[in-house]
Design an enzyme around this catalytic site. Structure first.
Site, mmCIF file in Angstrom:
data_model
loop_
_atom_site.group_PDB
_atom_site.id
_atom_site.type_symbol
_atom_site.label_atom_id
_atom_site.label_comp_id
_atom_site.label_asym_id
_atom_site.label_seq_id
_atom_site.Cartn_x
_atom_site.Cartn_y
_atom_site.Cartn_z
ATOM 1 N N GLU A 27 -6.025 -9.175 3.856
ATOM 2 C CA GLU A 27 -5.255 -8.443 4.875
ATOM 3 C C GLU A 27 -5.233 -9.283 6.145
ATOM 4 O O GLU A 27 -6.289 -9.582 6.708
ATOM 5 C CB GLU A 27 -5.841 -7.061 5.162
ATOM 6 C CG GLU A 27 -5.644 -6.055 4.040
ATOM 7 C CD GLU A 27 -6.052 -4.639 4.431
ATOM 8 O OE1 GLU A 27 -5.910 -4.264 5.615
ATOM 9 O OE2 GLU A 27 -6.521 -3.906 3.531
ATOM 10 N N TYR A 43 -6.604 -8.806 11.918
ATOM 11 C CA TYR A 43 -5.270 -8.497 12.421
ATOM 12 C C TYR A 43 -5.091 -9.032 13.837
ATOM 13 O O TYR A 43 -6.044 -9.111 14.621
ATOM 14 C CB TYR A 43 -5.026 -6.986 12.407
ATOM 15 C CG TYR A 43 -4.791 -6.419 11.030
ATOM 16 C CD1 TYR A 43 -3.538 -6.485 10.439
ATOM 17 C CD2 TYR A 43 -5.834 -5.834 10.315
ATOM 18 C CE1 TYR A 43 -3.314 -5.970 9.176
ATOM 19 C CE2 TYR A 43 -5.621 -5.312 9.043
ATOM 20 C CZ TYR A 43 -4.359 -5.385 8.480
ATOM 21 O OH TYR A 43 -4.142 -4.875 7.224
ATOM 22 N N ASN A 63 -12.539 -1.710 -0.910
ATOM 23 C CA ASN A 63 -11.750 -2.160 0.236
ATOM 24 C C ASN A 63 -12.404 -1.657 1.514
ATOM 25 O O ASN A 63 -12.711 -0.463 1.622
ATOM 26 C CB ASN A 63 -10.321 -1.614 0.154
ATOM 27 C CG ASN A 63 -9.551 -1.835 1.451
ATOM 28 O OD1 ASN A 63 -9.094 -2.937 1.721
ATOM 29 N ND2 ASN A 63 -9.451 -0.800 2.280
ATOM 30 N N GLU A 64 -12.621 -2.570 2.451
ATOM 31 C CA GLU A 64 -13.174 -2.199 3.762
ATOM 32 C C GLU A 64 -14.317 -1.203 3.610
ATOM 33 O O GLU A 64 -14.322 -0.121 4.203
ATOM 34 C CB GLU A 64 -12.070 -1.670 4.682
ATOM 35 C CG GLU A 64 -11.035 -2.738 5.011
ATOM 36 C CD GLU A 64 -10.036 -2.344 6.082
ATOM 37 O OE1 GLU A 64 -10.090 -1.190 6.572
ATOM 38 O OE2 GLU A 64 -9.201 -3.198 6.449
ATOM 39 N N GLU A 66 0.840 -1.190 0.000
ATOM 40 C CA GLU A 66 0.000 0.000 0.000
ATOM 41 C C GLU A 66 0.878 1.243 0.000
ATOM 42 O O GLU A 66 2.016 1.222 0.466
ATOM 43 C CB GLU A 66 -0.905 -0.013 1.244
ATOM 44 C CG GLU A 66 -1.896 1.138 1.296
ATOM 45 C CD GLU A 66 -2.973 0.945 2.355
ATOM 46 O OE1 GLU A 66 -3.919 1.744 2.385
ATOM 47 O OE2 GLU A 66 -2.871 -0.023 3.143
ATOM 48 N N GLN A 118 2.323 -5.915 5.735
ATOM 49 C CA GLN A 118 2.529 -5.641 4.332
ATOM 50 C C GLN A 118 3.943 -6.056 3.961
ATOM 51 O O GLN A 118 4.707 -6.476 4.827
ATOM 52 C CB GLN A 118 2.279 -4.174 4.049
ATOM 53 C CG GLN A 118 0.818 -3.789 4.203
ATOM 54 C CD GLN A 118 0.546 -2.352 3.761
ATOM 55 O OE1 GLN A 118 1.356 -1.680 3.145
ATOM 56 N NE2 GLN A 118 -0.629 -1.887 4.118
#
Length: 509
Positions: free
Chosen positions: A309, A253, A174-175, A27, A358
């Site tokens: 992610e 996460y 995204n999201e 990103e 990432q």
């Protein structure tokens, strides 16, 4: 020393483990792109057209299968036309999500596709639903992949690229539940169908469209997206691909604190060691629950689950920009990775892709670059990915564990041994993780169905659970041959050191 038994039927292969579960994410965030992948054409660091050469060479060691770009939250502020044409004429923008810095768009579509070609990776382009338009997304895929004299193909040629690229993966938003628009799922499901319709297949390029999916345990989001498809109950081998999109994403996460104070990357207690691994193990639960929802609507499993992610998210390193998400990477991160990858292997029938967050200098990175010395450091997580290369496109094997020790963590039982296995031709690979911070563990591999005529083992561990690699000590956590593998009447016996990750490769007769 207590013993765990792992029963593996080598002659009963299961669903194939796509190499794409070893995907990566880049990103426009902190030093991931600028100072990580891209240093510019005037840099002193060896580069190819501004792309840092040692980063490319290191990632080729992983056989990186795909790379997701340009975000993340950045994707829904990104307008692709700003990143094409002469660099000195490209407009600037504000990266409002990550540090509130000014982005000059020096790294755009052509640079990203050049990077993918250098890596030997397939492109996963994330499109802008949050602030973009249907026409903008439709024109981007035309610009990327059309071969004739269409308006966008002509524009690409004017910018120096004659032949179209292959873009096999395209993200539709995204999201969307957060930074991608703060939408309700019912709103987004309609937009996903609309936008996906205009991400067309051009010039023989077949696009796998991935709609922005749920965060963590939001099963309602997954259910509404699955309801937005037409009938999906026909046999997979006789049915057309799911339409108008083919996959949905999931983000999760691992951290031990709160969202505002996630915990230190290196200064953690033994309790926090176990809590992180318990949080990582929750991925198994998420894949099971989201998979169950998907199965109700899609028993033939024509829709893929894309965990695009995942990884650890700690407080940034002291003294660094809090919006750049730069964190160290310890042995704990490596074992978080191995636990996730085991889960992806076990759910190979549904999980078609995953992207660790990432790749360089951000969150659970594979590589860290030092801005002062220019040094490149391979992290412990890098080594887990390297050790797992035999699993790429191999057939999964069920691993039945017996006598697994457990530890109570936050009210739940954490198994202290994680395992997965795969087979490809006359070779098999068994991954074993000992999550016990202090004690070694013996594992008997009860190998059935095929003869084992040779073996080799590799271990990743270190003196301390918080050990990590730096420019001054780049091999504090590095793989080494493991000699504690012995013949056993059932197959092999392996001693796993405390806090370690081990792969055993088998040659089959």
């Amino acid at each position: 020393m207590d013993t765990t038994t792992a029963v593996i039927d080598l002659d009963l292969p299961g669903p194939r483990i796509s190499r794409h579960v070893y995907g990566h994410f880049a990103e426009h965030l902190g030093r991931c792109i600028y100072g990580g992948f891209y240093v510019g054409e005037d840099a002193d660091v060896p580069h190819v057209r501004g792309i840092r050469l040692d980063v490319v060479e290191a990632l080729r060691e992983l056989a990186i299968p795909n790379l997701r770009w340009p975000g993340g939250c950045f994707a829904d502020d990104y307008h692709w036309r700003d990143g094409i044409g002469p660099r000195d004429e490209r407009p600037r923008m504000v990266n409002s999500h990550w540090g509130d810095v000014v982005e000059d768009n020096a790294f755009g579509t052509h640079e990203f596709m050049d990077l993918c070609e250098l890596l030997g990776a397939e492109a996963y382009v994330a499109g802008n639903v949050g602030s973009g338009t249907v026409a903008e997304m439709s024109e981007w895929i035309e610009y990327l992949t059309r071969a004739d004299d269409s308006p966008m193909a002509a524009l690409r040629r004017a910018n120096g690229r004659d032949e179209p690229w292959k873009v096999p993966f395209f993200g539709v938003g995204n999201e969307a539940w957060g930074c991608g628009g703060n939408l309700r799922v019912e709103q987004f499901a309609s937009l996903a169908r609309q936008y996906s319709t205009y991400v067309r297949d051009h010039a023989g390029n077949e696009v796998y469209r991935i709609a922005a999916g749920a965060s963590d345990g939001d099963l309602h989001w997954t259910e509404v997206l699955m309801q937005s498809f037409g009938p999906l109950d026909g046999p997979a081998d006789a049915a057309a691909p799911a339409a108008p999109f083919q996959g949905i994403s999931l983000h999760y996460y691992t951290f031990t604190g709160t969202w505002q104070d996630k915990g230190s990357a290196t200064g953690f207690t033994e309790d926090e060691w176990y809590l992180a691994l318990q949080k990582a193990s929750f991925m198994e639960h998420l894949l099971t629950r989201h998979g169950q929802v998907m199965d109700r609507y899609d028993p033939a499993r024509r829709v893929g689950l894309v965990v695009d992610e995942w990884g650890t998210w700690w407080n940034v390193e002291p003294g660094t920009n809090p919006g750049f998400l730069y964190q160290q990477n310890t042995l704990r991160d490596a074992l978080v990775a191995s636990v996730h990858l085991d889960a992806f292997h076990r759910h190979a029938d549904r999980v078609v892709m995953a992207n660790i967050a990432q790749t360089v200098n951000v969150l659970q990175a594979m590589l860290l670059t030092d801005p002062d010395t220019g040094a490149l450091v391979r992290t412990p997580s890098f080594h887990v990915f390297a050790m797992n290369r035999p699993h790429h496109d191999a057939d999964s094997l069920a691993v039945h564990l017996r006598d697994v020790p457990e530890r109570e963590v936050d009210g739940d039982a954490l198994p202290l041994v994680s395992a997965s296995a795969s087979v490809k031709g006359d070779a098999a690979c068994v991954s074993l993780t000992n999550l016990d911070a202090d004690a070694a563990r013996t594992v008997v591999l009860d190998l059935r169905g095929r003869d084992v005529v040779g073996h080799a083992a590799t271990v990743l561990t270190a003196a301390a659970t918080s050990s990590h690699n730096t420019p001054d000590d780049p091999a504090a956590v590095a793989p080494a041959p493991l000699d504690s593998v012995r013949a056993h009447e059932r197959g092999l016996e392996v001693t796993l050191p405390a806090h370690s990750y081990v792969t055993v490769t088998l040659t089959l007769g």
